[in-house]
Design a protein around this motif. Sequence first.
Motif, PDB file in Angstrom:
ATOM      1  N   LYS A   1       0.299  -9.232  -1.182  1.00  0.00           N
ATOM      2  CA  LYS A   1       0.678  -7.930  -1.588  1.00  0.00           C
ATOM      3  C   LYS A   1       1.971  -8.137  -2.469  1.00  0.00           C
ATOM      4  O   LYS A   1       2.890  -8.630  -1.980  1.00  0.00           O
ATOM      5  CB  LYS A   1       0.933  -7.060  -0.515  1.00  0.00           C
ATOM      6  CG  LYS A   1       1.117  -5.572  -0.797  1.00  0.00           C
ATOM      7  CD  LYS A   1       1.339  -4.667   0.704  1.00  0.00           C
ATOM      8  CE  LYS A   1       1.124  -3.466   0.316  1.00  0.00           C
ATOM      9  NZ  LYS A   1       1.367  -2.547   1.583  1.00  0.00           N
TER      10      LYS A   1
ATOM     11  N   GLU B   1      -3.135  -7.356  -3.479  1.00  0.00           N
ATOM     12  CA  GLU B   1      -2.912  -5.929  -3.592  1.00  0.00           C
ATOM     13  C   GLU B   1      -1.614  -5.666  -4.345  1.00  0.00           C
ATOM     14  O   GLU B   1      -0.408  -6.326  -4.098  1.00  0.00           O
ATOM     15  CB  GLU B   1      -2.782  -5.311  -2.335  1.00  0.00           C
ATOM     16  CG  GLU B   1      -2.607  -3.602  -2.331  1.00  0.00           C
ATOM     17  CD  GLU B   1      -2.503  -3.006  -0.956  1.00  0.00           C
ATOM     18  OE1 GLU B   1      -2.244  -1.951  -0.924  1.00  0.00           O
ATOM     19  OE2 GLU B   1      -2.509  -3.648   0.058  1.00  0.00           O
TER      20      GLU B   1
ATOM     21  N   VAL C   1       0.935  -2.651  -5.261  1.00  0.00           N
ATOM     22  CA  VAL C   1       1.111  -1.199  -5.251  1.00  0.00           C
ATOM     23  C   VAL C   1       2.529  -0.809  -6.065  1.00  0.00           C
ATOM     24  O   VAL C   1       3.465  -1.995  -6.461  1.00  0.00           O
ATOM     25  CB  VAL C   1       1.575  -1.174  -3.875  1.00  0.00           C
ATOM     26  CG1 VAL C   1       0.286  -1.298  -2.753  1.00  0.00           C
ATOM     27  CG2 VAL C   1       2.692  -1.925  -2.942  1.00  0.00           C
TER      28      VAL C   1
END
Length: 744
Positions: A382, A424, A426
Amino acid sequence: MKSMIISGMLALLLGSAVQAQTIPVYLDNTKPVEERIEDALNRMTLEEKVAMTHAQSKFCSPGVARLGIPEFWMTDGPHGIRPEVLWDEWEQAGWSNDSCVAFPALTCLAATWNPEMSMLYGKSIGEEARYRNKSVLLGPGVNIYRTPLNGRNFEYMGEDPYLAGQMVVPYIQGVQQNGVAACVKHYALNNQEVNRHTTNVIVDDRALYEIYLPAFKAAVRQGKAWAIMGSYNLYKGQHGCHNQYLLNDILKGEWGFDGVVVSDWGGTHDTEEAIHNGLDMEFGSWTNGLSNGASNAYDNYYLAHPYLTLIKEGKVGTKELDDKVRRILRLAYRTTMDRERPWGALCSEAHFAAARHIGEEGIVLLQNNNNVLPIDLDKVKKIAVIGENAVKMMTVGGGSSSLKVKHEFSPLDGIRTRFGNRAEVVYARGYVGDPTGEYNGVKSGQDLKDDRSPEELIAEAVEVAKEADYVIFVGGLNKSAHQDCEDADRKELGLPYGQDEVIKALAQANKNLVVVNISGNAVSMPWIKDVPAVLQAWYLGSEAGSAIAAILAGDVNPSGKLPFTFPAALEDVGAHKLGDYPGVLRADGSNIVDEKYNEGIFVGYRWADKQKTKPLFPFGHGLSYTTFKYGKAVADKKVMGADETLTITVPVTNTGSREGSEVVQLYISDLKSSLPRPVKELKGFSKVRLAPGETKEITFTVNEDALKFFDDTRHQWVSEAGKFEAVIASSATDVKSRVPFELK
């Protein structure tokens, strides 16, 4: 059959008749250009000559329609081709086919330390200008980085005159091979934007000749620039656009410049000074320099009807006029009347690739503790991207360099594209800077308005950061007023919009923090000890996101080096320690501001060396994902004659596990001089690419010119016999080897 024979005979007769006609010399491309210029000049009326010396629209000046001499069309650069504006307005013309490729800002180009990148840049932007049928590209800029507060530093090539000179020459050559003139700006001493129309620069001749003029001289003598733009500021009480000392004595006299001097827009202030003091083409003076909106605005320019009237009244002659027109005609034969002029190209894949390549090579890895970068793709799950500059369009804004691009790939776009299939990604805002999306009539289409408080934004960013493997903060400056922007200087060295607080909070939340600073200027970094990795990413243009992501991922090994010093504090800059920046208003009511360059020749690393101050990051600094070992430098002789050269060689080895490039820098120290000199001065550099374990020998050649200084009492460059040192370094503070030698 009979009709065909008659037609053929008629064609032969007509062809013979055409061949028998005398081609006017000015149209005969078999004749020498100077002969064609004189013939055209002799055919022109007085009114036609005067008309050629001033604009007829915002960006156009007339040719001579009667003689088939085309108009001249200017376009702003130096980072891309400006969108079209209305004939007599600054508003956008609303064309659908005037988008461009935005290339990285010139600070980024200088940071490549690679003349090959400069040639690629010039060739590519020149092709775009040619496709749009422009005669003159208003760029590049080579004003010296004197203070980190200058709002226009992002358009220039750093603090060192040698580096700027070496990088500007290929740019000019690349542009002009397209039949488009490079107009080098802003000549000269245009080193701040505050009070830019009224600042009278007071500088000694040594600093003028050693620091502020060499890049312009290289542009003229080596680059063969076809145009020079005067500056807004004054020098010796005369504006730069009509300055006897700068334009007539130095540019056209000492350097033999044979091109045109173009005024900056609104930089002309007096008809007689414009006539006599070196200006050739006047642009942007509104009407008479005092008001605007008259229907005959261009006829009221200083070099328009006022000039014509002085000639007809016998108050001035036509000698100066003929010189101006000769130069303008020479420009025509080099551009619009060159029958071999190529066609150019616009928004090609090659141009986007060039923008990406230049951006990748110019990004500087400032710090990389614990080898946080490159991001380990096998371990990351992430990634949190924080900061307004991760999404804000940076190709608009900044003043005349504001661009309308075909596309702009943001840092967030680049990171998501490169890492999105492995992790991921973000995003959190982190801070709100300038949420608007319209600059200079160019509309980005963005609305970044966010009404949350700074506390709410930081809290959100910290929560996102805690859950990520990596945090990439993308911040810095932008191209709004009082940041990196024309017509305004920065107000402080620190980051705006409370970014320091955001970065400090993120550093506590996640140890794998990378700060990507987007700016054209140095900024202070009070959090530097708490942040493991810092990238200086500049304004990278259309392919910003692709270039940044390639460095973060390790697809490209960073090789950029700083073209200017990052001071630890503003007080560590000579212009602020000794100077009276931004100047002192005269008490005589003239509105003139006198700005004394009290630091003289000690600009940038020269000042840091003299004062023995430790910069935040030194000139020439830049890290890599590999390591390099320098061997001992050696010279081919210990004593050098005045008419001889000295050859210095140094082996450099890639001792790491990745292929990478290193910029080997050569500085010269004069160990004893009759006049004060810098501790060392850059006199050579070489960018070398090495495979793991590979060694290459770098060679520098030093001649007497590299040892000279300007003696203002004799008004000439001189060298003095004595002891010198050749200093081999990886930055201004990272010295690898010293080689003593003597000049006899």
